[in-house]
Motif scaffolding. Structure first.
Motif, PDB file in Angstrom:
ATOM      1  N   SER A 177       0.864  -1.178   0.000  1.00 50.01           N
ATOM      2  CA  SER A 177       0.000   0.000   0.000  1.00 50.01           C
ATOM      3  C   SER A 177       0.902   1.231   0.000  1.00 50.01           C
ATOM      4  N   GLU A 178       0.296   2.396   0.000  1.00 57.92           N
ATOM      5  CA  GLU A 178       1.104   3.613   0.086  1.00 57.92           C
ATOM      6  C   GLU A 178       1.853   3.674   1.420  1.00 57.92           C
ATOM      7  N   ASP A 179       1.262   3.113   2.464  1.00 54.56           N
ATOM      8  CA  ASP A 179       1.958   3.064   3.748  1.00 54.56           C
ATOM      9  C   ASP A 179       3.230   2.229   3.649  1.00 54.56           C
ATOM     10  N   THR A 180       3.175   1.149   2.868  1.00 49.03           N
ATOM     11  CA  THR A 180       4.366   0.324   2.649  1.00 49.03           C
ATOM     12  C   THR A 180       5.455   1.139   1.971  1.00 49.03           C
ATOM     13  N   ILE A 181       5.066   1.893   0.939  1.00 52.22           N
ATOM     14  CA  ILE A 181       6.034   2.710   0.197  1.00 52.22           C
ATOM     15  C   ILE A 181       6.674   3.743   1.130  1.00 52.22           C
ATOM     16  N   ARG A 182       5.853   4.397   1.915  1.00 49.08           N
ATOM     17  CA  ARG A 182       6.371   5.420   2.836  1.00 49.08           C
ATOM     18  C   ARG A 182       7.286   4.801   3.899  1.00 49.08           C
ATOM     19  N   ALA A 183       6.949   3.608   4.349  1.00 48.60           N
ATOM     20  CA  ALA A 183       7.775   2.939   5.367  1.00 48.60           C
ATOM     21  C   ALA A 183       9.151   2.593   4.805  1.00 48.60           C
ATOM     22  N   CYS A 239       6.470  -9.712   2.351  1.00 53.81           N
ATOM     23  CA  CYS A 239       7.146  -8.570   2.946  1.00 53.81           C
ATOM     24  C   CYS A 239       8.038  -7.912   1.894  1.00 53.81           C
ATOM     25  N   TYR A 240       8.095  -6.575   1.925  1.00 57.10           N
ATOM     26  CA  TYR A 240       8.829  -5.838   0.900  1.00 57.10           C
ATOM     27  C   TYR A 240      10.126  -5.219   1.413  1.00 57.10           C
ATOM     28  N   TYR A 241      10.435  -5.434   2.689  1.00 61.51           N
ATOM     29  CA  TYR A 241      11.694  -4.877   3.197  1.00 61.51           C
ATOM     30  C   TYR A 241      12.137  -5.652   4.428  1.00 61.51           C
ATOM     31  N   THR A 242      13.346  -6.201   4.364  1.00 62.31           N
ATOM     32  CA  THR A 242      13.951  -6.905   5.486  1.00 62.31           C
ATOM     33  C   THR A 242      15.430  -6.553   5.530  1.00 62.31           C
TER      34      THR A 242
END
Length: 544
Positions: free
Chosen positions: A97-103, A147-150
């Motif tokens: 989501s956009e929250d994922t992108i911002r995170a 998950c998109y970031y680890t």
């Protein structure tokens, strides 16, 4: 044809998306290899049912045991890079989501312009639909269930691998990635990327003394924003294809290299990509810029653990060549391919493209593809400047239930441009190997030349190999040559070797070595031993 197929995924064009047309590809009665549908990538999986996709070729297939089939004995070796590390890591919550992108952007301390680039890319991605024209067959991917970031919890300093977390250095040493002193002797600079972050980059000071910038793309965004803004997304636009748009929104790390005018990189540069976390996708971004009269050789390698669930790897690579510059890009792709029954493995959906913008520039792609459950990529060259050269050398090996839809595109725009394509496909087990290539000569490309050679080798009775060449010539002065062949390792050939006291494994190795010689000769020496080892590992157990 008015349009061309995707570099990796969709229609390729430097025009805006509104001017594109989608090319639908059909294959008469296609061979579909059987593989287990991984539950982790299926939307709303039903745990009480088991779904399978398998070949329908009008006959009942027979699977020989390893005792019956000596070729299968040759192909069956363990994937030695399949281990998992136990170090602690931090991951953002699953979901897109956009929250994922911002995170992701906040975690990387990015400037506002980079966040805007990501959000615009995500909105473009939401408007697109995943293409279905490929020969690859796989269940729908649930983008909300990954998950998109680890990243490792103890992030090391990035000045040198000597300062990195010893556990991480030991981890890469176990992978067989020569680091520190060993790599200095080999005269190769290394950027080691684990999951979503670059662990460290070696030889930065040596390269900086020559004017060469080599660092992670995350550092480049912060330290060289003008260069990144100028070139990011210019060779592969955000809306180029479905997975390029996804990568532009969520890309984590990768390599950035800038070679200034009149400079030859004092050493080869290299990136090693490793996936470790179970439910994390990897979305690296690589950007290489060669200014006038410069030269660089780039080496790329990758591995992943042997998980029984599929993972997504969606990367974008952009190469830019100015006048009289040259980039040689070599890849040994060895992602986990899944087990003998087709369970697990990496979905490798990659967009790679180079732009020969200046006159007399040259880009050469060399790749050895042995891994991934599914491979979908077309490293390509746009020959815009006059007298530019594009080359593509590839060996793609599939075994068990692997699927590969790969090839290249050579787009001739300038006058007196030249391109060469040499593709070798080897299909074993129940796998499917597809070469898809485009040679397009546009109206102003006077006296352009192309030579394409596409050869396929079948091992066993259940493998499949398809070739889809596309040739579009819009200038009568152009000369385009295409030749293709299909061969099979049969019992008569093996018997010939056996009569002379040569065992099965050595016989197959000799035939495959000769078959792939034109491509192997183009690989840098640093990859020679690794490729020989990989080919023997992947081909163990398949002959007979």
């Amino acid at each position: 044809m008015a349009s061309v197929f995707a570099n990796g995924i969709l229609t390729f064009s430097l025009q805006s998306p509104s001017h594109r047309k989608t090319l639908t590809l059909f294959s008469p009665t296609p061979f579909l290899p059987k593989f287990e549908i991984p539950k982790t990538l299926i939307r709303n999986p039903n745990p009480t049912k088991s779904s399978k996709i398998r070949a329908d070729v009008g006959i009942e297939s027979k699977t020989l045991t390893s005792n019956e089939d000596p070729i299968q004995k040759l192909l069956k070796r363990d994937y030695k890079w399949g281990f998992v590390s136990d170090f602690e890591s931090f991951s953002i919550p699953k979901g897109l989501s956009e929250d994922t992108i911002r995170a992701i952007s906040a975690r990387k301390n990015e400037p506002d312009w980079m966040l805007k680039f990501r959000l615009d890319s995500y909105r473009t991605f939401l408007k697109m639909r995943e293409p279905k024209w490929s020969d690859n067959r796989y269940p729908p991917i649930d983008f909300q269930d990954m998950c998109y970031y680890t990243e490792p919890k103890q992030k090391p300093k990035l000045d040198s691998l000597d300062e990195a977390d010893p556990k991480l250095v030991e981890y890469f040493q176990k992978l067989g990635v020569p680091l520190t002193e060993q790599m200095r002797l080999a005269n190769v600079a290394v950027d080691a990327v684990l999951d979503s972050v670059s662990i460290a980059t070696t030889h930065r000071k040596t390269l900086e003394a020559a004017g060469v910038i080599f660092c992670s793309i995350s550092e480049a965004v912060r330290e060289y924003p003008d260069l990144v803004k100028k070139y990011l997304g210019k060779v592969v636009p955000v809306g180029d294809n479905y997975y390029a748009a996804l990568n532009s929104a969520v890309f984590s790390d990768g390599s950035f290299c800038y070679i200034p005018k009149d400079t030859k990189s004092p050493m080869d540069i290299s990136t090693y990509f490793r996936i470790n976390a179970l439910e994390t996708g990897q979305f690296e971004r690589t950007l290489i810029i060669a200014e006038e009269r410069s030269f660089v050789r780039y080496l790329e390698g990758c591995t992943a653990p042997s998980y029984d669930r599929n993972q997504l790897h969606a990367a974008v690579v952009e190469l830019y060549c100015a006048e009289d510059a040259e980039i040689n890009y070599s890849t040994v792709q060895n992602w986990y391919a899944g087990d003998e029954e087709g369970k697990g493995g990496i979905y490798n959906f990659v967009t790679k493209r180079g732009l020969c913008a200046g006159a007399r520039s040259k880009i050469s792609w060399t790749q050895v593809e042995t891994g991934s459950a599914i491979t979908w990529k077309y490293p390509s060259v746009v020959l815009r400047g006059d007298d530019t050269v594009g080359e593509f050398y590839s060996v793609a090996l599939t075994n068990n239930y692997q699927q590969a839809d790969t090839g290249t595109k050579m787009i001739h725009e300038g006058m007196n441009t030249r391109s060469r394509i040499v593709s070798k496909g080897i299909s074993a087990g129940n796998s499917r190997n597809c070469y898809r290539g485009l040679v397009e000569v546009r109206a102003k490309a006077q006296n352009s030349r192309n030579f394409s050679q596409c050869d396929s080798m079948l091992i066993g009775d259940n493998a499949a190999a398809n070739t889809y060449p596309y040739i579009e010539v819009k200038n009568p002065t152009a000369r385009v040559e295409h030749e293709a062949s299909t061969s099979k390792i049969g019992e008569d050939q093996l018997f010939y070797f056996q009569q002379r006291g040569i065992e099965h494994e050595k016989a197959v190795a000799a035939m495959i070595s000769g078959f792939c010689r034109d491509v192997f000769n183009e690989l840098p020496l640093e990859f020679a031993s690794e490729v020989n080892q990989l080919m023997s590992l992947k081909l163990e157990g398949s002959v007979g």
